[in-house]
Write a protein that holds these residues in place. Structure first.
Motif, PDB file in Angstrom:
ATOM      1  N   UNK A  64       0.848  -1.194   0.000  1.00 57.89           N
ATOM      2  CA  UNK A  64       0.000   0.000   0.000  1.00 57.89           C
ATOM      3  C   UNK A  64       0.878   1.237   0.000  1.00 57.89           C
ATOM      4  N   UNK A  65       1.277   1.655  -1.216  1.00 63.12           N
ATOM      5  CA  UNK A  65       2.229   2.753  -1.333  1.00 63.12           C
ATOM      6  C   UNK A  65       1.671   3.921  -2.124  1.00 63.12           C
ATOM      7  N   UNK A  66       0.372   3.997  -2.276  1.00 57.26           N
ATOM      8  CA  UNK A  66      -0.234   5.119  -2.986  1.00 57.26           C
ATOM      9  C   UNK A  66      -0.501   4.851  -4.448  1.00 57.26           C
ATOM     10  N   UNK A  67       0.003   3.733  -4.985  1.00 54.71           N
ATOM     11  CA  UNK A  67      -0.241   3.371  -6.379  1.00 54.71           C
ATOM     12  C   UNK A  67      -1.175   2.168  -6.398  1.00 54.71           C
ATOM     13  N   UNK A  68      -2.421   2.445  -6.075  1.00 50.09           N
ATOM     14  CA  UNK A  68      -3.369   1.362  -5.807  1.00 50.09           C
ATOM     15  C   UNK A  68      -3.579   0.469  -7.019  1.00 50.09           C
ATOM     16  N   UNK A  69      -3.795   1.062  -8.174  1.00 49.42           N
ATOM     17  CA  UNK A  69      -4.113   0.248  -9.347  1.00 49.42           C
ATOM     18  C   UNK A  69      -2.943  -0.649  -9.741  1.00 49.42           C
ATOM     19  N   UNK A  70      -1.742  -0.098  -9.765  1.00 49.02           N
ATOM     20  CA  UNK A  70      -0.592  -0.910 -10.164  1.00 49.02           C
ATOM     21  C   UNK A  70      -0.361  -2.049  -9.183  1.00 49.02           C
ATOM     22  N   UNK A  71      -0.531  -1.781  -7.891  1.00 54.01           N
ATOM     23  CA  UNK A  71      -0.354  -2.841  -6.902  1.00 54.01           C
ATOM     24  C   UNK A  71      -1.445  -3.898  -7.011  1.00 54.01           C
ATOM     25  N   UNK A  72      -2.637  -3.456  -7.350  1.00 56.22           N
ATOM     26  CA  UNK A  72      -3.740  -4.391  -7.563  1.00 56.22           C
ATOM     27  C   UNK A  72      -3.439  -5.320  -8.731  1.00 56.22           C
ATOM     28  N   UNK A  73      -2.961  -4.762  -9.838  1.00 56.19           N
ATOM     29  CA  UNK A  73      -2.658  -5.570 -11.013  1.00 56.19           C
ATOM     30  C   UNK A  73      -1.513  -6.539 -10.741  1.00 56.19           C
ATOM     31  N   UNK A  74      -0.521  -6.088  -9.984  1.00 50.92           N
ATOM     32  CA  UNK A  74       0.606  -6.960  -9.662  1.00 50.92           C
ATOM     33  C   UNK A  74       0.148  -8.130  -8.796  1.00 50.92           C
ATOM     34  N   UNK A  75      -0.626  -7.834  -7.737  1.00 48.42           N
ATOM     35  CA  UNK A  75      -1.125  -8.904  -6.868  1.00 48.42           C
ATOM     36  C   UNK A  75      -1.995  -9.880  -7.652  1.00 48.42           C
ATOM     37  N   UNK A  76      -2.895  -9.322  -8.472  1.00 53.52           N
ATOM     38  CA  UNK A  76      -3.787 -10.157  -9.273  1.00 53.52           C
ATOM     39  C   UNK A  76      -2.992 -11.016 -10.248  1.00 53.52           C
ATOM     40  N   UNK A  77      -2.020 -10.407 -10.912  1.00 53.36           N
ATOM     41  CA  UNK A  77      -1.240 -11.123 -11.909  1.00 53.36           C
ATOM     42  C   UNK A  77      -0.415 -12.255 -11.333  1.00 53.36           C
ATOM     43  N   UNK A  78       0.240 -12.005 -10.199  1.00 48.40           N
ATOM     44  CA  UNK A  78       1.061 -13.056  -9.597  1.00 48.40           C
ATOM     45  C   UNK A  78       0.208 -14.237  -9.162  1.00 48.40           C
ATOM     46  N   UNK A  79      -0.907 -13.962  -8.517  1.00 53.26           N
ATOM     47  CA  UNK A  79      -1.767 -15.050  -8.069  1.00 53.26           C
ATOM     48  C   UNK A  79      -2.312 -15.848  -9.251  1.00 53.26           C
ATOM     49  N   UNK A  80      -2.725 -15.128 -10.291  1.00 56.15           N
ATOM     50  CA  UNK A  80      -3.269 -15.800 -11.473  1.00 56.15           C
ATOM     51  C   UNK A  80      -2.227 -16.710 -12.106  1.00 56.15           C
TER      52      UNK A  80
END
Length: 232
Positions: A64-80
């Protein structure tokens, strides 16, 4: 003669589902696959800010570093990617957004307007397929709920998650071969997937449960040979 003809037709129809399965899911077996999430394709509004923040911090407290969308995509992508590999029985899965050379290569080669990947970038030669999430629109609709509390009738509007998504599978060895699968879901009215193939923090995040439903439904399409749940 007519009985023989009918029998042949029945045999042909019984084979079709298995052919579809092989053409979409099993073709990934033993292959090297790149997964790319197009940032421009992922859209959501204010109702999702808090659920996404909670989803991200469930996955990584330092994200949670202020770049919510990019962190969301990274978390989603790694799990997928981690969960797709055993499902597809793939040789390897590469999350292209997090790989600098592959990320640059796919950004140069992928045309989101035409929905195509151009040839010529040698960095992509190590891959057999590229799977692109090229549409992912998260929205909500209001569901009016009426209940009784302390002998009073109370009406409440409850937001229901919806999604319209599309994933395109490109065969880099045969550029004209593309499989596009579309998933449209309403969290309240759409049926559960045939199997919970993906677990995107399903038990600890309400948004994660919905994402698990979306991607599990996508894999159901890959297994069945169908292309879309939209427009039903």
């Amino acid at each position: 003669m007519n009985k023989i003809l009918r029998l042949c037709c029945l045999i042909a129809l019984s084979i079709l589902p298995f052919s579809a399965v092989k053409s979409q899911a099993n073709l990934l077996s033993g292959k090297k696959i790149g997964v790319y999430i197009s940032s421009k394709a992922v859209t959501y509004g204010q109702p999702y800010y808090l659920p996404i923040a909670q989803f991200v911090t469930q996955e990584d407290d330092a994200a949670w570093n202020g770049k919510l969308k990019s962190e969301f995509l990274i978390s989603l992508g790694w799990m997928f990617c981690q969960q797709l590999q055993p499902l597809a029985e793939a040789d390897s899965i590469y999350f292209m957004n997090a790989d600098l050379p592959l990320g640059r290569a796919i950004q140069e080669a992928y045309d989101p307007i035409l929905g195509s990947i151009s040839k010529g970038n040698t960095v992509l030669d190590e891959l057999d397929f590229v799977l692109v999430l090229d549409e992912f629109t998260l929205e909500t609709r209001n569901h009016r709920s009426v209940y009784i509390r302390s002998n009073r009738m109370i009406t409440e509007d409850i937001p229901i998650k919806t999604v319209a998504s599309r994933m395109s599978l490109f065969d880099l060895k045969s550029p004209d071969f593309v499989i596009r699968t579309s998933v449209c879901l309403d969290d309240q009215t759409s049926p559960a997937p045939q199997g919970w193939h993906f677990d995107m923090l399903r038990s600890s995040s309400p948004l994660g449960k919905f994402l698990s439903k979306v991607f599990s439904t996508w894999w159901d399409l890959m297994l069945s040979g169908e292309r879309s749940t939209c427009g039903e």
